[in-house]
Motif scaffolding. Sequence first.
Motif, mmCIF file in Angstrom:
data_model
loop_
_atom_site.group_PDB
_atom_site.id
_atom_site.type_symbol
_atom_site.label_atom_id
_atom_site.label_comp_id
_atom_site.label_asym_id
_atom_site.label_seq_id
_atom_site.Cartn_x
_atom_site.Cartn_y
_atom_site.Cartn_z
ATOM 1 N N LEU A 232 1.743 4.523 1.241
ATOM 2 C CA LEU A 232 2.658 3.423 1.504
ATOM 3 C C LEU A 232 3.459 3.735 2.756
ATOM 4 N N ASN A 233 3.612 2.727 3.618
ATOM 5 C CA ASN A 233 4.439 2.944 4.804
ATOM 6 C C ASN A 233 5.910 2.718 4.454
ATOM 7 N N GLN A 235 7.757 0.269 4.740
ATOM 8 C CA GLN A 235 8.009 -1.039 4.126
ATOM 9 C C GLN A 235 7.277 -1.191 2.798
ATOM 10 N N GLU A 236 6.765 -0.063 2.272
ATOM 11 C CA GLU A 236 5.994 -0.021 1.031
ATOM 12 C C GLU A 236 4.766 -0.912 1.101
ATOM 13 N N GLN A 237 4.167 -0.967 2.278
ATOM 14 C CA GLN A 237 2.909 -1.676 2.451
ATOM 15 C C GLN A 237 1.764 -0.678 2.424
ATOM 16 N N LEU A 238 0.627 -1.121 1.911
ATOM 17 C CA LEU A 238 -0.531 -0.241 1.763
ATOM 18 C C LEU A 238 -1.160 0.047 3.117
ATOM 19 N N MET A 239 -1.450 1.313 3.364
ATOM 20 C CA MET A 239 -2.152 1.674 4.585
ATOM 21 C C MET A 239 -3.175 2.760 4.271
ATOM 22 N N SER A 345 0.682 -2.087 -4.920
ATOM 23 C CA SER A 345 0.120 -2.447 -3.623
ATOM 24 C C SER A 345 -1.405 -2.494 -3.673
ATOM 25 N N ARG A 348 -2.411 -5.615 -5.443
ATOM 26 C CA ARG A 348 -2.270 -6.768 -4.554
ATOM 27 C C ARG A 348 -3.492 -6.906 -3.660
ATOM 28 N N GLY A 349 -3.975 -5.763 -3.175
ATOM 29 C CA GLY A 349 -5.173 -5.784 -2.344
ATOM 30 C C GLY A 349 -6.394 -6.258 -3.110
ATOM 31 N N THR A 406 0.801 -9.751 -9.131
ATOM 32 C CA THR A 406 -0.032 -10.177 -7.996
ATOM 33 C C THR A 406 -0.484 -11.623 -8.136
#
Length: 456
Positions: A232-233, A235-239, A345, A348-349, A406
């Motif tokens: 998680l970056n 911003q708690e976004q998946l990377m 996350s 969500r993906g 989600t």
Amino acid sequence: MLTRTLLWSLALVSLVLALINHPMIGGGTAFGATQLLLVVASAALFVAGLLGSKVQIQASLGAVSVILSVLVAEGALRICCYDRFSTAYRLHEKYLYELIPRASQSFTHIPVNGGHRVTFSVNVHGFRGPDFELPRSKHDPAKRVVVYGDSFVHATFSDNESTFVSRLGYYLQRELGSTVEPINAGVAGYGPDQILLRMERELRFLEPDLVVVAVFSGNDFGDLVRNKLFKLNAQEQLMSNEFEVDPEIRRQFIVAQTELFAKKLVREAVQSLPTSVSGRRTQVASFNKEEMVSRALNQHLREYKEYLLDGDDVVKEMRMDPYSADIAVMPESESAQYKVALMQSVMRGITATADRSGVPILYVTIPHPMDVLDGDHDSGFVDRAQFPDYDADRLSRLSRGLAESTGARSISLIEKFRLSDPWSLYFKGGDDHWNDTGQDVAAQYVAEVVLSEGLL
């Protein structure tokens, strides 16, 4: 002169095989018993070449006899015992490992679970079960249901017709009155992160009418950190994460695919001896369900520190998935909090991938038997005095809630299992997987939900 040349040639080949640790003989990072045997054989052959012609002839005949015997034994084992000694798995550069198309492999139950052997086969497309049509015909009347998951879905321990996927197809077809084509996309040891990566690639050509994603709340949270595929970056976004596979794991996969069956047979025979102290037997013999939660907790905290705090991107384990103890008994720990956010996350993906393909999706949470039975099963025991924050419903509740967040439909099997003689639904002897009865109960319930909600 000819016999001496033959002996010394064989001595050289034997020595080279020992020194290079070739995967064919199961070469490892250490100088093992097989390598030592080859060195001794090389020395004996070399010495024999220095002796008289009679000794040279006898040694040559003996060496050739041994080689021919090994070749004959190897050929016979590959004909009669291929499933027993082969492997169905290979490394994959994107999602760590995958099933090998057209492969087959057997699984042997421990005595308390029957002791029988089950063989599973992989079809031409790399999925367990029978072949199916690709590309899919536009005039195909069947409803195609693809089920993703880990070992609970892959179900190497059950005949194909008894798996959750096959039973789900049976119940759906029986109620619909039309053909349903269930596809088993489960792979033992997989986590939701690997499922996400596979769905991104496979939904385009599978063209399903429904996707079912089975999440084993008992250990799927831990897979997300252990696999090191995502982070998680800020911003708690998946990377995506740049991982590398430990060289020893790579070697193990290569050895599993190339090692002589004769060598595997010898190893199996040695391990079956009463005096065997092999790692596998010692581990099983020393299993203590009262210690399971503590051991799992220590492993999870160590793996979190290694990956997120120390920045170690080397994948060191792919198949051994312990109980999600940090979330179950220490929900406020950094490890638990991070895994919950990472799971959300990833889900969500998964949901977004299904939405882009225009496919309905249903999440199914499979509970750990210990949670179903309020903290006490053959596979583990929670000491509430030691872990007062344990909540038997937490893992299932989280898994279902995160999936629903989600926007997808999500159900949990925990209450259904508690009302269905839960001891009869799982294996015994420390195995936390559902048995054929558990798969059938789950399939019937999921089919009812699918049909009542109009998902298919």
